[in-house]
Motif scaffolding. Structure first.
Motif, mmCIF file in Angstrom:
data_model
loop_
_atom_site.group_PDB
_atom_site.id
_atom_site.type_symbol
_atom_site.label_atom_id
_atom_site.label_comp_id
_atom_site.label_asym_id
_atom_site.label_seq_id
_atom_site.Cartn_x
_atom_site.Cartn_y
_atom_site.Cartn_z
ATOM 1 N N GLY A 53 42.073 37.580 41.374
ATOM 2 C CA GLY A 53 41.944 38.508 42.491
ATOM 3 C C GLY A 53 42.807 39.724 42.292
ATOM 4 N N ASP A 54 42.568 40.701 43.130
ATOM 5 C CA ASP A 54 43.272 41.986 43.049
ATOM 6 C C ASP A 54 44.302 42.034 44.180
ATOM 7 O OD1 ASP A 54 43.928 44.763 43.339
ATOM 8 O OD2 ASP A 54 42.092 45.258 42.243
ATOM 9 N N VAL A 55 45.554 42.288 43.835
ATOM 10 C CA VAL A 55 46.599 42.294 44.863
ATOM 11 C C VAL A 55 46.347 43.335 45.951
ATOM 12 C CG1 VAL A 55 48.487 41.305 43.499
ATOM 13 C CG2 VAL A 55 48.107 43.791 43.467
ATOM 14 N N ASN A 77 56.760 40.561 42.739
ATOM 15 C CA ASN A 77 55.728 41.603 42.742
ATOM 16 C C ASN A 77 55.746 42.285 41.381
ATOM 17 O OD1 ASN A 77 54.510 41.584 45.420
ATOM 18 N ND2 ASN A 77 56.541 42.169 46.186
ATOM 19 N N ASN A 78 54.902 41.752 40.483
ATOM 20 C CA ASN A 78 54.890 42.209 39.091
ATOM 21 C C ASN A 78 53.610 42.982 38.751
ATOM 22 O OD1 ASN A 78 55.595 41.954 36.070
ATOM 23 N ND2 ASN A 78 53.631 40.867 36.215
ATOM 24 N N ALA A 79 52.470 42.575 39.318
ATOM 25 C CA ALA A 79 51.189 43.243 39.019
ATOM 26 C C ALA A 79 51.318 44.727 39.330
ATOM 27 C CB ALA A 79 50.070 42.633 39.857
ATOM 28 N N GLY A 143 52.820 60.030 38.932
ATOM 29 C CA GLY A 143 52.060 59.153 39.828
ATOM 30 C C GLY A 143 52.646 57.759 39.842
ATOM 31 N N TYR A 144 52.647 57.122 38.692
ATOM 32 C CA TYR A 144 53.203 55.768 38.549
ATOM 33 C C TYR A 144 54.685 55.750 38.951
ATOM 34 C CZ TYR A 144 55.005 51.770 35.747
ATOM 35 O OH TYR A 144 55.635 50.632 35.297
ATOM 36 N N GLY A 145 55.444 56.748 38.463
ATOM 37 C CA GLY A 145 56.887 56.772 38.727
ATOM 38 C C GLY A 145 57.199 56.905 40.208
ATOM 39 N N SER A 147 55.333 55.912 42.605
ATOM 40 C CA SER A 147 54.988 54.635 43.258
ATOM 41 C C SER A 147 56.123 53.630 43.077
ATOM 42 C CB SER A 147 53.669 54.079 42.721
ATOM 43 O OG SER A 147 53.822 53.485 41.438
ATOM 44 N N LYS A 148 56.731 53.619 41.889
ATOM 45 C CA LYS A 148 57.835 52.683 41.649
ATOM 46 C C LYS A 148 59.084 53.103 42.442
ATOM 47 C CE LYS A 148 55.916 49.778 38.634
ATOM 48 N NZ LYS A 148 55.698 48.358 38.918
ATOM 49 N N ALA A 149 59.259 54.410 42.637
ATOM 50 C CA ALA A 149 60.378 54.877 43.471
ATOM 51 C C ALA A 149 60.184 54.395 44.904
ATOM 52 C CB ALA A 149 60.474 56.398 43.413
HETATM 53 P P1 NAP Z 1 50.537 43.957 31.359
HETATM 54 O O1 NAP Z 1 50.856 43.225 30.119
HETATM 55 O O2 NAP Z 1 49.450 44.972 31.351
HETATM 56 O O3 NAP Z 1 50.231 42.825 32.476
HETATM 57 C C1 NAP Z 1 49.872 43.198 33.784
HETATM 58 C C2 NAP Z 1 49.464 41.943 34.536
HETATM 59 O O4 NAP Z 1 49.139 42.310 35.881
HETATM 60 C C3 NAP Z 1 48.208 41.302 33.956
HETATM 61 O O5 NAP Z 1 48.264 39.910 34.197
HETATM 62 C C4 NAP Z 1 47.097 41.958 34.771
HETATM 63 O O6 NAP Z 1 45.918 41.166 34.691
HETATM 64 C C5 NAP Z 1 47.766 41.972 36.150
HETATM 65 N N1 NAP Z 1 47.265 42.979 37.098
HETATM 66 C C6 NAP Z 1 47.155 44.308 36.908
HETATM 67 N N2 NAP Z 1 46.666 44.898 38.012
HETATM 68 C C7 NAP Z 1 46.480 43.910 38.915
HETATM 69 C C8 NAP Z 1 45.994 43.879 40.238
HETATM 70 N N3 NAP Z 1 45.588 44.989 40.875
HETATM 71 N N4 NAP Z 1 45.937 42.692 40.900
HETATM 72 C C9 NAP Z 1 46.331 41.546 40.276
HETATM 73 N N5 NAP Z 1 46.808 41.522 39.021
HETATM 74 C C10 NAP Z 1 46.864 42.682 38.350
HETATM 75 O O7 NAP Z 1 51.793 44.708 31.990
HETATM 76 P P2 NAP Z 1 53.370 44.490 31.788
HETATM 77 O O8 NAP Z 1 53.834 45.532 30.847
HETATM 78 O O9 NAP Z 1 53.690 43.060 31.575
HETATM 79 O O10 NAP Z 1 53.893 44.945 33.224
HETATM 80 C C11 NAP Z 1 54.581 44.069 34.091
HETATM 81 C C12 NAP Z 1 55.428 44.885 35.048
HETATM 82 O O11 NAP Z 1 56.445 45.589 34.304
HETATM 83 C C13 NAP Z 1 54.669 45.957 35.825
HETATM 84 O O12 NAP Z 1 55.148 46.001 37.155
HETATM 85 C C14 NAP Z 1 55.027 47.232 35.108
HETATM 86 O O13 NAP Z 1 54.918 48.366 35.942
HETATM 87 C C15 NAP Z 1 56.458 46.955 34.696
HETATM 88 N N6 NAP Z 1 56.982 47.739 33.584
HETATM 89 C C16 NAP Z 1 56.429 47.626 32.341
HETATM 90 C C17 NAP Z 1 56.993 48.335 31.293
HETATM 91 C C18 NAP Z 1 56.451 48.215 29.897
HETATM 92 O O14 NAP Z 1 56.986 48.867 28.988
HETATM 93 N N7 NAP Z 1 55.450 47.412 29.641
HETATM 94 C C19 NAP Z 1 58.109 49.172 31.493
HETATM 95 C C20 NAP Z 1 58.636 49.269 32.774
HETATM 96 C C21 NAP Z 1 58.068 48.541 33.816
HETATM 97 P P3 NAP Z 1 44.458 41.805 35.019
HETATM 98 O O15 NAP Z 1 44.325 43.066 34.226
HETATM 99 O O16 NAP Z 1 43.473 40.720 34.636
HETATM 100 O O17 NAP Z 1 44.462 42.063 36.499
#
Ligand code: NAP
Length: 225
Positions: A53-55, A77-79, A143-145, A147-149
């Motif tokens: 599902g979608d959060v 809250n990771n998605a 945009g992303y930044g 949202s995280k702020a």
């Molecule tokens: P990732 O490998 O792309 O994994 C993202 C996960 O979230 C996947 O399981 C994806 O599965 C799921 N997801 C995405 N959108 C979703 C939605 N709307 N509803 C439900 N599930 C959803 O990403 P990651 O790099 O591990 O990121 C994890 C966290 O770390 C995020 O909050 C990201 O902003 C943060 N972050 C990442 C980095 C980096 O360098 N990677 C740096 C700073 C912060 P589906 O696509 O199947 O939904």
């Protein structure tokens, strides 16, 4: 007593790496991703409910909380939604896409927290996965930044309003994941650490006694152990 956690976005990347560690420590887990037809094999031996599902969908969020049961010890809250790539400058940012980024990265985590709060015992934890893009002015990351702020400030105020809980924003650092590759299309990202390297810092927040606040996962003491 078995502790229960909801971890969003746990089909791969940081969410899966954290879920694997929590499962190994005996946590009961409710996890999701948009495409998660079954419990990932890495978690097959643990007590895990996997929901596709979608959060950003209210009905899906209610299902996650219902699956958790009567008590939620931890909400992660990771998605997250990166937005359009190549990352557009704010001057050109498509506003409909920005709305989607905010719906997934800001409104959904708050909505989940609203559902979870009545079920969280004293000492319960909310971990919002943030980014350095929340505080640094990287071109294309507005945009992303932003949202995280906003997510960070939600955590800040939730912590003040819920002093019996710990509410954290945590920057995991750059990680070798699909989101990172999407942000840098065609680039070699093999120099980025695997998400597993950010997990010890998250565990420090989950099992330690640090005050609510904003942390960098790889700077925490647990990360060096
Ligand atoms: P990732 O490998 O792309 O994994 C993202 C996960 O979230 C996947 O399981 C994806 O599965 C799921 N997801 C995405 N959108 C979703 C939605 N709307 N509803 C439900 N599930 C959803 O990403 P990651 O790099 O591990 O990121 C994890 C966290 O770390 C995020 O909050 C990201 O902003 C943060 N972050 C990442 C980095 C980096 O360098 N990677 C740096 C700073 C912060 P589906 O696509 O199947 O939904």
């Amino acid at each position: 007593m078995t502790r229960t956690a909801i971890v969003t976005g746990a089909s791969r990347g940081l969410g899966l790496a954290l879920a694997r560690e929590l499962a190994g420590r005996g946590w009961r887990l409710v996890i999701d991703a948009r495409d998660l037809p079954a419990v990932p094999v890495e978690l097959a031996s643990a007590e895990v409910v996997a929901l596709s599902g979608d959060v950003s969908a209210a009905a899906h969020r209610r299902s996650l909380v219902a699956a958790a049961g009567e008590r939620i010890d931890l909400l992660v809250n990771n998605a997250s939604e990166l937005g359009p790539t190549p990352l557009p400058a704010l001057a050109d940012y498509p506003l409909a896409a920005l709305e989607r980024v905010y719906r997934v990265n800001v409104l959904a985590p708050l909505a989940l927290a609203q559902l979870a709060l009545p079920l969280m015992p004293p000492g319960g934890r909310i971990l919002n996965i943030s980014s350095d893009a929340a505080v640094e002015a990287y071109e294309g990351w507005g945009g992303y930044g932003s949202s995280k702020a906003a997510l960070d400030q939600l955590a800040n105020v939730l912590a003040a309003e819920n002093p019996t809980l710990r509410v954290y924003s945590v920057d995991p650092g750059d990680m070798r994941t699909r989101m990172q590759q999407d942000a840098f299309p065609g680039e070699d990202i093999s120099d980025r650490p695997l998400p597993e390297e950010s997990v010890p810092g998250l565990l420090e927040l989950i099992d330690g006694d640090l005050p609510s606040g904003r942390y960098a996962a790889r700077s925490l003491a647990g990360a060096a152990r």
